[in-house]
Structures are given as structure tokens and as C-alpha cells.
Design an enzyme around this catalytic site. Sequence first.
Site, PDB file in Angstrom:
ATOM      1  N   SER A 178      -2.679  11.375   8.868  1.00 34.89           N
ATOM      2  CA  SER A 178      -2.144  10.686   7.899  1.00 34.89           C
ATOM      3  C   SER A 178      -2.489  11.168   6.525  1.00 34.89           C
ATOM      4  O   SER A 178      -3.342  11.540   6.139  1.00 34.89           O
ATOM      5  CB  SER A 178      -3.064   9.293   7.826  1.00 34.89           C
ATOM      6  OG  SER A 178      -2.767   8.549   6.558  1.00 34.89           O
ATOM      7  N   HIS A 234       2.161  11.147   9.704  1.00 43.36           N
ATOM      8  CA  HIS A 234       1.824   9.792   9.542  1.00 43.36           C
ATOM      9  C   HIS A 234       2.057   9.427   8.109  1.00 43.36           C
ATOM     10  O   HIS A 234       1.002   9.866   7.278  1.00 43.36           O
ATOM     11  CB  HIS A 234       0.539   9.181  10.304  1.00 43.36           C
ATOM     12  CG  HIS A 234       0.416   7.796  10.396  1.00 43.36           C
ATOM     13  ND1 HIS A 234       0.925   7.151  11.283  1.00 43.36           N
ATOM     14  CD2 HIS A 234      -0.532   7.044   9.475  1.00 43.36           C
ATOM     15  CE1 HIS A 234       0.448   6.137  11.279  1.00 43.36           C
ATOM     16  NE2 HIS A 234      -0.389   5.898  10.014  1.00 43.36           N
ATOM     17  N   ASP A 251       1.391   6.059   5.265  1.00 50.20           N
ATOM     18  CA  ASP A 251       0.789   4.739   5.348  1.00 50.20           C
ATOM     19  C   ASP A 251       1.457   4.176   4.141  1.00 50.20           C
ATOM     20  O   ASP A 251       0.961   4.368   2.942  1.00 50.20           O
ATOM     21  CB  ASP A 251      -0.727   4.930   5.272  1.00 50.20           C
ATOM     22  CG  ASP A 251      -1.249   5.221   6.634  1.00 50.20           C
ATOM     23  OD1 ASP A 251      -0.846   4.588   7.521  1.00 50.20           O
ATOM     24  OD2 ASP A 251      -1.971   6.146   6.550  1.00 50.20           O
ATOM     25  N   MET A 311       1.578   0.936   1.712  1.00 50.69           N
ATOM     26  CA  MET A 311       0.601  -0.322   1.536  1.00 50.69           C
ATOM     27  C   MET A 311       0.936  -0.938   0.394  1.00 50.69           C
ATOM     28  O   MET A 311       1.586  -0.250  -0.958  1.00 50.69           O
ATOM     29  CB  MET A 311      -0.997   0.319   1.319  1.00 50.69           C
ATOM     30  CG  MET A 311      -1.205   0.894   2.601  1.00 50.69           C
ATOM     31  SD  MET A 311      -3.202   1.309   2.333  1.00 50.69           S
ATOM     32  CE  MET A 311      -3.403   2.180   3.644  1.00 50.69           C
ATOM     33  N   HIS A 316       4.271   3.938   8.688  1.00 48.07           N
ATOM     34  CA  HIS A 316       3.465   2.933   8.965  1.00 48.07           C
ATOM     35  C   HIS A 316       3.525   1.768   7.900  1.00 48.07           C
ATOM     36  O   HIS A 316       2.721   2.173   6.702  1.00 48.07           O
ATOM     37  CB  HIS A 316       2.053   3.193   9.263  1.00 48.07           C
ATOM     38  CG  HIS A 316       0.986   2.231   9.594  1.00 48.07           C
ATOM     39  ND1 HIS A 316      -0.356   2.254   9.755  1.00 48.07           N
ATOM     40  CD2 HIS A 316       1.258   0.925   9.802  1.00 48.07           C
ATOM     41  CE1 HIS A 316      -0.745   1.286   9.999  1.00 48.07           C
ATOM     42  NE2 HIS A 316       0.109   0.082  10.135  1.00 48.07           N
ATOM     43  N   MET A 363       2.336  -1.431   6.062  1.00 48.73           N
ATOM     44  CA  MET A 363       1.505  -2.240   5.768  1.00 48.73           C
ATOM     45  C   MET A 363       1.827  -3.033   4.758  1.00 48.73           C
ATOM     46  O   MET A 363       1.227  -3.134   3.626  1.00 48.73           O
ATOM     47  CB  MET A 363       0.102  -1.878   5.643  1.00 48.73           C
ATOM     48  CG  MET A 363      -0.461  -1.095   6.711  1.00 48.73           C
ATOM     49  SD  MET A 363      -1.763   0.196   6.605  1.00 48.73           S
ATOM     50  CE  MET A 363      -0.925   1.575   6.390  1.00 48.73           C
ATOM     51  N   MET A 383      -4.600  -0.725  15.719  1.00 46.55           N
ATOM     52  CA  MET A 383      -5.383  -0.572  14.626  1.00 46.55           C
ATOM     53  C   MET A 383      -6.820  -0.315  14.956  1.00 46.55           C
ATOM     54  O   MET A 383      -7.349  -1.249  15.596  1.00 46.55           O
ATOM     55  CB  MET A 383      -5.282  -1.187  13.510  1.00 46.55           C
ATOM     56  CG  MET A 383      -3.837  -1.298  12.836  1.00 46.55           C
ATOM     57  SD  MET A 383      -3.483   0.161  12.043  1.00 46.55           S
ATOM     58  CE  MET A 383      -4.597   0.565  10.852  1.00 46.55           C
ATOM     59  N   GLY A 440     -10.968   6.747   6.106  1.00 48.68           N
ATOM     60  CA  GLY A 440     -12.515   6.953   6.309  1.00 48.68           C
ATOM     61  C   GLY A 440     -13.330   5.883   6.903  1.00 48.68           C
ATOM     62  O   GLY A 440     -14.677   5.859   6.332  1.00 48.68           O
ATOM     63  N   ASP A 474      -4.944   4.219  15.480  1.00 50.53           N
ATOM     64  CA  ASP A 474      -4.843   4.515  13.785  1.00 50.53           C
ATOM     65  C   ASP A 474      -6.091   3.897  13.283  1.00 50.53           C
ATOM     66  O   ASP A 474      -6.312   2.650  13.198  1.00 50.53           O
ATOM     67  CB  ASP A 474      -3.673   3.818  13.071  1.00 50.53           C
ATOM     68  CG  ASP A 474      -3.408   4.311  11.617  1.00 50.53           C
ATOM     69  OD1 ASP A 474      -4.316   5.001  11.254  1.00 50.53           O
ATOM     70  OD2 ASP A 474      -2.400   3.748  11.025  1.00 50.53           O
ATOM     71  N   GLY A 475      -7.012   4.840  12.964  1.00 48.25           N
ATOM     72  CA  GLY A 475      -8.330   4.528  12.383  1.00 48.25           C
ATOM     73  C   GLY A 475      -9.563   5.344  12.900  1.00 48.25           C
ATOM     74  O   GLY A 475      -9.755   4.787  14.120  1.00 48.25           O
ATOM     75  N   GLY A 476     -10.263   5.939  11.959  1.00 51.16           N
ATOM     76  CA  GLY A 476     -11.460   6.564  12.552  1.00 51.16           C
ATOM     77  C   GLY A 476     -11.447   7.366  13.927  1.00 51.16           C
ATOM     78  O   GLY A 476     -12.394   7.675  14.635  1.00 51.16           O
ATOM     79  N   GLY A 495      -6.673  10.958   9.615  1.00 50.76           N
ATOM     80  CA  GLY A 495      -6.569  11.170   8.266  1.00 50.76           C
ATOM     81  C   GLY A 495      -7.824  11.950   7.812  1.00 50.76           C
ATOM     82  O   GLY A 495      -7.668  13.089   7.482  1.00 50.76           O
TER      83      GLY A 495
HETATM   84  C1  DX5 Z   1      -5.366   2.641   7.496  1.00 51.53           C
HETATM   85  C2  DX5 Z   1      -4.174   3.604   7.919  1.00 51.53           C
HETATM   86  C3  DX5 Z   1      -4.740   4.890   8.637  1.00 51.53           C
HETATM   87  C4  DX5 Z   1      -5.841   5.818   7.868  1.00 51.53           C
HETATM   88  C5  DX5 Z   1      -6.575   6.472   8.839  1.00 51.53           C
HETATM   89  O1  DX5 Z   1      -4.953   1.536   7.124  1.00 51.53           O
HETATM   90  O2  DX5 Z   1      -3.295   3.067   8.296  1.00 51.53           O
HETATM   91  O3  DX5 Z   1      -3.519   5.865   8.786  1.00 51.53           O
HETATM   92  O4  DX5 Z   1      -5.142   6.677   6.849  1.00 51.53           O
HETATM   93  O5  DX5 Z   1      -7.443   7.218   8.235  1.00 51.53           O
HETATM   94  P1  DX5 Z   1      -8.770   7.496   8.846  1.00 51.53           P
HETATM   95  O6  DX5 Z   1      -8.372   8.606   9.975  1.00 51.53           O
HETATM   96  O7  DX5 Z   1      -9.494   8.363   7.770  1.00 51.53           O
HETATM   97  O8  DX5 Z   1      -9.543   6.648   9.412  1.00 51.53           O
HETATM   98 ZN    ZN Z   2      -1.597   4.275   9.348  1.00 49.08          ZN
END
Ligand code: DX5
Ligand code: ZN
Length: 239
Positions: free
Chosen positions: A18, A43, A45, A47, A76, A78, A147, A155, A183-185, A205
Site C-alpha cells: 500500500s 495497492h 488507498d 480516502m 481501494h 474508502m 479489512m 500501521g 488489508d490491514g496489519g 503498507g
Molecule cells: C487502511 C488501508 C490499508 C493500509 C494498510 O485503511 O486500506 O491499505 O494502508 O496499512 P498497514 O499494512 O500498515 O496496516
Molecule cells: Zn487499502
Amino acid sequence: MTSASSVPFDRSIKIAPSILSADFANFGKECEAIEAQGCDWVHVDVMDGHFVPNITFGPATCAAIRPHIKGVMDVHLMISPVDAYVEAFAKAGADVITAHVEAGPHIHRTLQAIRGAGARAGVALNPGTPAEHIQHLLDDIDLVCVMTVNPGFGGQSFIHSQIDKVCTLRRMIGDRPVHIEIDGGVDPTTAPLVAAAGADVLVAGSAVFRGGSVATPEVYGQNISTIRKAAESAGASWA
Ligand code: DX5
Ligand code: ZN
């Protein structure tokens, strides 16, 4: 540029860094660096400060980075509302466009609009949304994004309760050509858990960009390789 129809389907592990964790002043070079270091998808993001409590960028930035990505640009969204912007992200060169099921009352229409614009259609589920929510959409999607954090920021810590949801989705999908994206962590500790549960696209990310830069891209390569090896070492546990 990759066109949506040329994206081959397979269930091998794909690492999708990401760029939310990249240097925002250097997106073009960052995309080139992660691809040169072996990532599979990029990827992106998006927002809006409304659907999620953070603002990133829009279609113009996607169009600007597109020439710096040889492979799949995975966008993605959001944002809410979504439909009015689908065409702009498709024109910006997105191969995959993912909208949140929670972002509006007419997700089926949104998915039709994405495919109609020539992109592959993804649907994302927030941690509080059950797998069954998309039971009647499985033939209308190319990807489901689970998610494993609340969307909005990189992070954050991986939410382990989502693993069971991934197993459920994998069983629901059966033989359909639908990717399961996480997606996430995602990091070398959580990657094998979601791979075993049936996921094939791993967004990461912080775990990819940590410690590296465009001046030291080999760090990205090591991070990508460590996540991939961890995921590929997992045996299937979803069946
Ligand atoms: C969160 C994003 C993710 C995010 C992942 O809203 O959609 O793509 O950047 O980041 P990490 O890998 O750091 O959790
Ligand atoms: Zn994402």
C-alpha cells in the site's frame, strides 16, 4: 498499462504494497521501486475524510502514478458516495476498483458500474460487517477485500477475529474466480494466518516500506520476500 481483462486469475500469493506508507512526495519512484523489488500488485488507498477519518488523494494522483506501474493498479476506495467517481478512477487506469459495502445503499449498482467501466470489481468489508452480507454478490465481484483493521490509517494492529470471516468467505466463493484480499496489519506473523484461511492477495503498507526508501529499495525487496515466504509456508485451514 495492464487492462482489466488481461489480469490473469490465480490463487497464488500476491503481495500488494500500500503506497499509503510510501513517500508521498515520490510516488512514481516508490511504485517503480516496489515493482522492481518483486511486488505483484500496487495497492492505492483513496480516502475522503467522510467515509473514513483521513484524506489521501483522488483520480488525478492515480492517473499521475499509472505510468510508473507496469502491473496491476489496485484502487481501494474508502469514499462515500462512490458511484459518481467510478468512471474517473477507471479512466485513471485502475485495473481493480474496490468499493465498501458500507459506503452506500446500492452496492450492486456500484459493482455493475465498475465492471461497466472496464475494471475488475472488488467489494470491501469492514471488521464489523459479516461475510454473509455479500452472499448474493459473489457472481458480481472479482475480489473481496477483508479489512483486518478499521479503514483510515496504516500501521494499526491486525484484528484476529477476521480470520474466521476469511475462512467463511473462502468456502462461500468455492470455484468462482474471486480473489480474497486482506488489508490491514499484514506482516510476517499474520500473513500465514490469512493465507491458511484462504486469502491470496496480501496488502501490506508498513511491513513493506519499513526501513527502506527509494535510495535503499533492497529493504523493500527483503520485506516483500519475508512476507511472501511466511504466507507460502502456510497450509490450508479453511476447508
Ligand atoms: C487502511 C488501508 C490499508 C493500509 C494498510 O485503511 O486500506 O491499505 O494502508 O496499512 P498497514 O499494512 O500498515 O496496516
Ligand atoms: Zn487499502
